[in-house]
Motif scaffolding. Sequence first.
Motif, PDB file in Angstrom:
ATOM      1  N   VAL A 156    -115.358 -63.256 -30.344  1.00  0.00           N
ATOM      2  CA  VAL A 156    -115.164 -64.667 -30.039  1.00  0.00           C
ATOM      3  C   VAL A 156    -115.265 -64.819 -28.526  1.00  0.00           C
ATOM      4  O   VAL A 156    -114.637 -64.072 -27.775  1.00  0.00           O
ATOM      5  CB  VAL A 156    -113.793 -65.164 -30.532  1.00  0.00           C
ATOM      6  N   VAL A 157    -116.063 -65.786 -28.091  1.00  0.00           N
ATOM      7  CA  VAL A 157    -116.298 -65.992 -26.667  1.00  0.00           C
ATOM      8  C   VAL A 157    -115.670 -67.317 -26.237  1.00  0.00           C
ATOM      9  O   VAL A 157    -115.904 -68.357 -26.871  1.00  0.00           O
ATOM     10  CB  VAL A 157    -117.802 -66.000 -26.343  1.00  0.00           C
ATOM     11  N   ILE A 158    -114.870 -67.274 -25.171  1.00  0.00           N
ATOM     12  CA  ILE A 158    -114.291 -68.483 -24.585  1.00  0.00           C
ATOM     13  C   ILE A 158    -114.988 -68.729 -23.256  1.00  0.00           C
ATOM     14  O   ILE A 158    -114.947 -67.888 -22.360  1.00  0.00           O
ATOM     15  CB  ILE A 158    -112.774 -68.336 -24.370  1.00  0.00           C
ATOM     16  N   SER A 159    -115.657 -69.885 -23.140  1.00  0.00           N
ATOM     17  CA  SER A 159    -116.448 -70.197 -21.944  1.00  0.00           C
ATOM     18  C   SER A 159    -115.859 -71.406 -21.222  1.00  0.00           C
ATOM     19  O   SER A 159    -115.541 -72.429 -21.850  1.00  0.00           O
ATOM     20  CB  SER A 159    -117.908 -70.483 -22.327  1.00  0.00           C
ATOM     21  N   THR A 165    -122.253 -77.263 -13.703  1.00  0.00           N
ATOM     22  CA  THR A 165    -123.246 -76.563 -12.874  1.00  0.00           C
ATOM     23  C   THR A 165    -122.945 -75.077 -12.768  1.00  0.00           C
ATOM     24  O   THR A 165    -123.795 -74.308 -12.319  1.00  0.00           O
ATOM     25  CB  THR A 165    -123.299 -77.170 -11.461  1.00  0.00           C
ATOM     26  N   GLN A 166    -121.751 -74.684 -13.177  1.00  0.00           N
ATOM     27  CA  GLN A 166    -121.361 -73.271 -13.067  1.00  0.00           C
ATOM     28  C   GLN A 166    -120.525 -72.872 -14.274  1.00  0.00           C
ATOM     29  O   GLN A 166    -119.352 -72.514 -14.142  1.00  0.00           O
ATOM     30  CB  GLN A 166    -120.584 -73.014 -11.773  1.00  0.00           C
ATOM     31  N   TYR A 660    -126.789 -67.191 -25.628  1.00  0.00           N
ATOM     32  CA  TYR A 660    -126.586 -68.040 -24.460  1.00  0.00           C
ATOM     33  C   TYR A 660    -125.757 -69.267 -24.795  1.00  0.00           C
ATOM     34  O   TYR A 660    -125.647 -69.672 -25.958  1.00  0.00           O
ATOM     35  CB  TYR A 660    -127.933 -68.555 -23.910  1.00  0.00           C
ATOM     36  N   ILE A 661    -125.237 -69.890 -23.728  1.00  0.00           N
ATOM     37  CA  ILE A 661    -124.837 -71.290 -23.750  1.00  0.00           C
ATOM     38  C   ILE A 661    -125.634 -71.968 -22.646  1.00  0.00           C
ATOM     39  O   ILE A 661    -125.663 -71.499 -21.509  1.00  0.00           O
ATOM     40  CB  ILE A 661    -123.328 -71.487 -23.506  1.00  0.00           C
ATOM     41  N   LYS A 662    -126.312 -73.056 -22.996  1.00  0.00           N
ATOM     42  CA  LYS A 662    -127.117 -73.794 -22.035  1.00  0.00           C
ATOM     43  C   LYS A 662    -126.553 -75.193 -21.858  1.00  0.00           C
ATOM     44  O   LYS A 662    -126.044 -75.792 -22.817  1.00  0.00           O
ATOM     45  CB  LYS A 662    -128.565 -73.917 -22.523  1.00  0.00           C
ATOM     46  N   VAL A 663    -126.695 -75.730 -20.643  1.00  0.00           N
ATOM     47  CA  VAL A 663    -126.320 -77.110 -20.366  1.00  0.00           C
ATOM     48  C   VAL A 663    -127.563 -77.869 -19.929  1.00  0.00           C
ATOM     49  O   VAL A 663    -128.272 -77.438 -19.015  1.00  0.00           O
ATOM     50  CB  VAL A 663    -125.257 -77.208 -19.253  1.00  0.00           C
ATOM     51  N   ASN A 664    -127.826 -78.991 -20.589  1.00  0.00           N
ATOM     52  CA  ASN A 664    -128.943 -79.864 -20.232  1.00  0.00           C
ATOM     53  C   ASN A 664    -128.434 -81.297 -20.104  1.00  0.00           C
ATOM     54  O   ASN A 664    -127.496 -81.688 -20.810  1.00  0.00           O
ATOM     55  CB  ASN A 664    -130.041 -79.815 -21.294  1.00  0.00           C
TER      56      ASN A 664
END
Length: 680
Positions: A156-159, A165-166, A660-664
């Motif tokens: 389990v990943v906590i981001s 932006t970071q 990945y996790i991406k932000v757009n």
Amino acid sequence: MKKITIAIIVILILILLILGLLVINNKKMEIIEISSKEELEEIYNSDTDDEISTPFQLLTLPFSMLYDDVDISSIGSKRTNHSVSYSDSYSDSDSSIPSGVEPSNYSGQGASTDSITGKESTKEYSTTNIQVENVDEADITKTDGDYIYSLSEDKVVISDVKDETQIKITSEIETEDSNTIPLDLILYNDKLIVINEKTRSISSYYSTSYSTVVTVYDISDREQPKKIKDYQLEQPYYTSRCIDGRLYVISSGYLEKENDEIITYYYEDGKQIDPGYKNIRKIKDIDTNIQTILSMLDLNNIGNTVKVNSYLMDVENAYVSENNIYLLEEEYNDSYSGIPKISSIFGLKGIWGAFEDDDEEYDYGKYTYIYKFNLLEDGSIQYDKRAKEEGETINQFSIDEYEGNLRVALYDSEGSKIVVFNDEMGKIGETGKLAKGEEMYSSRFLGDRAYLVTYKTMDPLFVIDLSNPENPKVLGELKIPGYSTYLHPYDEDHLIGIGMQTEEKVERNSSGRVISTRVNITGMKMALFDVRNVNHPIQISDTIIGDRKTTSAILTNHKALLFSKEKELLAIPVNNYTEDFEIENSSDDYESTVKSYTNYGKDYVSEGYFVYNINLKDGFTLKGTITHDKTKSKDTYNNTSRLLRGLYIDDNLYTVSEDYIKVNRLDDLQEISRVKIKED
């Protein structure tokens, strides 16, 4: 003589009243405790369904007709494999779809205050696309607006996504052993619940079985999640819900042995608790060696012990409201019921005809048994009543509880219908059979209306009025090519359908006679329906995605949808396969075709997250697609990572894969940042 006749009549009336009271009292005796280990052993070894035929049942039949929850016919049990795996999160077998959603919450997405987690946030963010308001469903990705919680293989990943932006990984939760894989997540306040599948060896069979492991973490410090509770049920995971801080987890599978003893224990905080055979309850007239375990943990009082209820019954569909759990079992009934029809008693043959071995008394076809469990004020689960109805359901969206009544959409070879039950599980209304010879592909309940999609060569969308539950009526229908496997409300007067576009091909011989028909899938399809005129629904927009190789998790799992009417946003993961597939005959089932195809382990050619602008004026407008580069692996043919979920926080779109996790940016889909989850 007259006095004798009156006396006989009075005696007969008294006998009938006594028999009626016995049947009424019988409602209180549906739950039977297992009396001994020997009885449990006999159930474990059983492989047949008992038939019920007694003179008492024949005499009490007229009274049983008055109390629909008293089912005195035999109930069999279909043996099914309840095991799930991580891949089920992609084409979720527990994707279901009725709805108690009110018009104010048609989107199924959260806003600045998450009504499920109770967490106050200054940000606007999406939540899991759920079926019933305030009844949270576990999923493979969750967010509270500041952090994203996701699954990647065995961790389990906590981001941390407070600064778009970071974004960065804050911490990871590893499974305690290699035999345990996380399947689902629930987020409640500062608690993260991880539902795992654990493989274990069964010495009696020399084979592998599955347990459900529930672990609760205190995540008030996201950098150091702390395990504060765990428990393990010795059956495979089926589904779960969270209601006002009460976690309900359901597991189901065959009774199993360990060291020649039937397993009756479970684990809590590392300690084995064995209530013995007395904790396993049998439902009257049901003969099965499948065990279904319902558990409840109060997340607001984590020090309390978990409550575990065990029943000998199968479960193939589930619907959960704020007040009740409904478990459904589907069964073929092809045996003699021993119960005569009313017509055979009061018809020309007279009462003696009821005892003749007539084909009329044989009960064929598929039936659905609906078991109702009350959720009490303290969170406890209590078996209430049951009902039996002809036909089968599709998924959880085939069921809906509304204003004290239960509405169920079912279909069989004779067509589709909606049945309405009252709080006592007595049938109070039903439609006639719709679209004979067609299979029901989707259903959705919204307030006083229901929508059904059936299919053979065309897609009839039926609009059904349920304002009078005792007299539901079909108001209108629309026929278009293809079919929808999922229906989602756009608003009170418009509906989104997601499914497949098809075309029928007819082959003729030289004389012009039709020798075969074939229905080809030509692509995925999304359609927007206007149902303001309920007698004449119309399609106002549609879009075709890809070709016959194209499919998506949304076709079988509603949680894959990201939708917001306010943001004019609709987004889904889309993928293709290495080989084409098609429905060869119009009667074939698309969902089974897709599932059997994916089960052969075919590789993906490509996958992307398709983002659409949606509104009533322009319909569907593709804004663009987002893909994730795949981490290096043995699979060189597939160069994109499997996109699992998408979510929004304020005006940014976050896509989550195993890599990945991406932000757009939502407006133009320009990438802002990304974080790598899985190393090469």
